[in-house]
Design a protein around this motif. Sequence first.
Motif, PDB file in Angstrom:
ATOM      1  N   ASP A  76     -51.784  14.920 -40.064  1.00  0.00           N
ATOM      2  CA  ASP A  76     -51.511  13.926 -39.018  1.00  0.00           C
ATOM      3  C   ASP A  76     -50.425  12.978 -39.518  1.00  0.00           C
ATOM      4  O   ASP A  76     -49.711  12.373 -38.740  1.00  0.00           O
ATOM      5  CB  ASP A  76     -52.768  13.102 -38.716  1.00  0.00           C
ATOM      6  CG  ASP A  76     -53.895  13.965 -38.206  1.00  0.00           C
ATOM      7  OD1 ASP A  76     -53.667  14.740 -37.261  1.00  0.00           O
ATOM      8  OD2 ASP A  76     -55.006  13.893 -38.784  1.00  0.00           O
ATOM      9  N   SER A 100     -46.272  18.991 -34.346  1.00  0.00           N
ATOM     10  CA  SER A 100     -45.097  18.255 -33.863  1.00  0.00           C
ATOM     11  C   SER A 100     -45.381  16.758 -33.717  1.00  0.00           C
ATOM     12  O   SER A 100     -44.464  15.939 -33.733  1.00  0.00           O
ATOM     13  CB  SER A 100     -44.613  18.834 -32.534  1.00  0.00           C
ATOM     14  OG  SER A 100     -45.680  18.813 -31.631  1.00  0.00           O
ATOM     15  N   GLU A 101     -46.667  16.367 -33.579  1.00  0.00           N
ATOM     16  CA  GLU A 101     -46.946  14.937 -33.402  1.00  0.00           C
ATOM     17  C   GLU A 101     -47.217  14.223 -34.735  1.00  0.00           C
ATOM     18  O   GLU A 101     -47.435  13.007 -34.758  1.00  0.00           O
ATOM     19  CB  GLU A 101     -48.115  14.725 -32.417  1.00  0.00           C
ATOM     20  CG  GLU A 101     -49.466  15.281 -32.841  1.00  0.00           C
ATOM     21  CD  GLU A 101     -49.584  16.812 -32.684  1.00  0.00           C
ATOM     22  OE1 GLU A 101     -48.597  17.463 -32.255  1.00  0.00           O
ATOM     23  OE2 GLU A 101     -50.643  17.349 -33.036  1.00  0.00           O
ATOM     24  N   ALA A 103     -46.853  12.110 -37.919  1.00  0.00           N
ATOM     25  CA  ALA A 103     -45.903  11.064 -38.320  1.00  0.00           C
ATOM     26  C   ALA A 103     -45.449  11.330 -39.749  1.00  0.00           C
ATOM     27  O   ALA A 103     -46.194  11.920 -40.548  1.00  0.00           O
ATOM     28  CB  ALA A 103     -46.569   9.696 -38.232  1.00  0.00           C
ATOM     29  N   HIS A 123     -37.598  14.970 -33.103  1.00  0.00           N
ATOM     30  CA  HIS A 123     -38.592  14.610 -32.085  1.00  0.00           C
ATOM     31  C   HIS A 123     -39.879  14.059 -32.683  1.00  0.00           C
ATOM     32  O   HIS A 123     -40.894  13.961 -31.997  1.00  0.00           O
ATOM     33  CB  HIS A 123     -38.883  15.818 -31.192  1.00  0.00           C
ATOM     34  CG  HIS A 123     -37.622  16.384 -30.592  1.00  0.00           C
ATOM     35  ND1 HIS A 123     -36.815  15.639 -29.757  1.00  0.00           N
ATOM     36  CD2 HIS A 123     -37.001  17.571 -30.766  1.00  0.00           C
ATOM     37  CE1 HIS A 123     -35.757  16.350 -29.415  1.00  0.00           C
ATOM     38  NE2 HIS A 123     -35.839  17.531 -30.027  1.00  0.00           N
ATOM     39  N   ARG A 124     -39.846  13.727 -33.954  1.00  0.00           N
ATOM     40  CA  ARG A 124     -41.077  13.222 -34.584  1.00  0.00           C
ATOM     41  C   ARG A 124     -40.918  11.762 -34.987  1.00  0.00           C
ATOM     42  O   ARG A 124     -39.819  11.315 -35.274  1.00  0.00           O
ATOM     43  CB  ARG A 124     -41.390  14.005 -35.858  1.00  0.00           C
ATOM     44  CG  ARG A 124     -41.758  15.431 -35.582  1.00  0.00           C
ATOM     45  CD  ARG A 124     -41.760  16.181 -36.891  1.00  0.00           C
ATOM     46  NE  ARG A 124     -41.657  17.590 -36.637  1.00  0.00           N
ATOM     47  CZ  ARG A 124     -42.651  18.447 -36.796  1.00  0.00           C
ATOM     48  NH1 ARG A 124     -43.813  18.020 -37.227  1.00  0.00           N
ATOM     49  NH2 ARG A 124     -42.479  19.709 -36.526  1.00  0.00           N
ATOM     50  N   PRO A 125     -42.051  11.047 -35.054  1.00  0.00           N
ATOM     51  CA  PRO A 125     -41.959   9.675 -35.562  1.00  0.00           C
ATOM     52  C   PRO A 125     -41.708   9.702 -37.073  1.00  0.00           C
ATOM     53  O   PRO A 125     -42.508  10.269 -37.831  1.00  0.00           O
ATOM     54  CB  PRO A 125     -43.345   9.084 -35.257  1.00  0.00           C
ATOM     55  CG  PRO A 125     -44.241  10.230 -34.951  1.00  0.00           C
ATOM     56  CD  PRO A 125     -43.402  11.439 -34.631  1.00  0.00           C
ATOM     57  N   ARG A 157     -46.136   0.743 -36.406  1.00  0.00           N
ATOM     58  CA  ARG A 157     -47.251   1.690 -36.331  1.00  0.00           C
ATOM     59  C   ARG A 157     -48.427   1.118 -37.130  1.00  0.00           C
ATOM     60  O   ARG A 157     -48.700   1.529 -38.253  1.00  0.00           O
ATOM     61  CB  ARG A 157     -46.831   3.046 -36.909  1.00  0.00           C
ATOM     62  CG  ARG A 157     -45.920   3.872 -36.026  1.00  0.00           C
ATOM     63  CD  ARG A 157     -46.618   4.414 -34.772  1.00  0.00           C
ATOM     64  NE  ARG A 157     -47.755   5.256 -35.075  1.00  0.00           N
ATOM     65  CZ  ARG A 157     -47.729   6.594 -35.103  1.00  0.00           C
ATOM     66  NH1 ARG A 157     -46.600   7.225 -34.837  1.00  0.00           N
ATOM     67  NH2 ARG A 157     -48.826   7.286 -35.374  1.00  0.00           N
TER      68      ARG A 157
END
Length: 331
Positions: A76, A100-101, A103, A123-125, A157
Motif C-alpha cells: 500500500d 497502481s494506488e 503511495a 499516475h501514482r502518489p 497525506r
Amino acid sequence: MSEPRIVVAGAGSIGCYVGGLLAAAGRHVTLLCRERIAAGIRDHGLHLTSLDGLDLHVGAGALTLATDPQALATADLVLVTVKSGATREMARLIAAHAPSEAAVVSLQNGIGNAAALRAELPHRPVLAGMIPFNVVHAGEGRFHRGTSGAPVIEAGRPDLTRALSVPHLAVETSADMAAVLWGKLLINLNNALNALSGLTLHEQLQQRPWRKLLAAQQREALSVLAIAGTKPWSMGPLPVRLLPWVLRLPTPLFRMMARSAVRIDRRARSSMWEDLERRRPTEIDELQGAVVDLAARFGRDVPVNRRVREAIKQAEAAGAGSPHLRPVDLR
Ligand SMILES: NC(=O)C1=CN([C@@H]2O[C@H](COP(=O)(O)OP(=O)(O)OC[C@H]3O[C@@H](n4cnc5c(N)ncnc54)[C@H](OP(=O)(O)O)[C@@H]3O)[C@@H](O)[C@H]2O)C=CC1
Ligand SMILES: CC(C)(CO)C(=O)C(=O)O
C-alpha cells in the motif's frame, strides 16, 4: 489507509533501520533487499542501536524478507531507499509490480529523486522525504544510527505521516520539500569530504581545514541558490546562512555552537564513505553535481564543488576505498 502494508524498496542502511523501527511498532513491513542483507537478518534478526541508547532487537519473524521485486505487489506504501543511481530502475520495478494506488515515498538524499520517481510513475502518489540522520550497517543485521534529527515527508497525506510515525521515528511534514532537500544537500556536501578523508565524522569535523572546505562549498551553493530564488531550509536551530560562518570558527568555539545543533557519535561516517569502501558508485553527481549543474544554468562557476566532485570520481575509478586525502590535497 488503515494498517498499510509497507514495502521498503532497496533496504540497506536507511531502509533496514526505518523498516525495523516500523516492524517493531507492529506495522506490516516487507524489506525488499539483496540476499546478503536478507541472510544477515534471517540469521541474526535486526539489531538497531543509536546514539540515544536505543538497543532494539527485532526478530526476523516480525517482518517479511524478500529479494524478488514481486514482493512489491503487496504494497500500500512503498518507501524508496535505494541510492540515487538506482532510483529509475526501482521506479520501473514499482511500475511493473506494485498496485497502481500504492503511495511511494522517497527517503533519499539529493534533490531529484521524487521527480525521477514521478517521471516513471506518473499516475501514482509520489512524495518526497528526507532522513536527517546517519545509519551505518555493521553486518549481521546490525544497524547503528549515529546522529540526531527527525525525518520529514511532504505534507498532504496525514495517513502516511501517521503510518510512519512510530517510537524512535517522529516524522515531521513540510509543504516545501525543495527547501528541505536543498537544506539537507548543504549538509550532505560534507559526505564527499568525509569519504575522501577516511575519518569518522567526529574526527573530521574537529579539523578546521576540513570545515573550511565544507564552508567554501556551502558558500558557493548558497550563492547560486540565492540567484535561483531557492531558500534552503535549516536542518537545525542555526539559520542556514550562518552555517559557513560557524564551520569556519576555531574548533573550541565550533564545538560549542555545534553541540546545540546536532549530535554525532564517534562511530558515524557518511554514506559516501561506505560507498567508496564497498567499491560502489557514489551519489556525488546528485550532491556536488547538483550544485555544479545549478551554477552552470546561471553561468556561474563553483570551483570548490567541482574539485571535490573530481576527487570523488578519481577515488571511484581507483576502486581502492577512501584515498585518505588531506584538506590541502583539495586546494
Ligand atoms: N546511510 C545514511 O546514513 C543515510 C543515507 N541517506 C540516503 O538514503 C538513501 C539510501 O542510502 P543507504 O541506505 O545508505 O544505501 P544502501 O546502499 O545501504 O541501501 C540501498 C540498498 O538497496 C539495494 N538495492 C538496490 N536495488 C535493489 C533492488 N532492485 N532490489 C533489492 N535491493 C536493491 C542496494 O543493493 P546494492 O548495493 O547491491 O545495489 C543496497 O543494499 C541514499 O539516497 C542516501 O544518500 C540519507 C540519510 C543518511
Ligand atoms: C551523514 C549524513 C546524515 C549527513 O552527511 C548523511 O546524510 C549521509 O551519510 O548520507
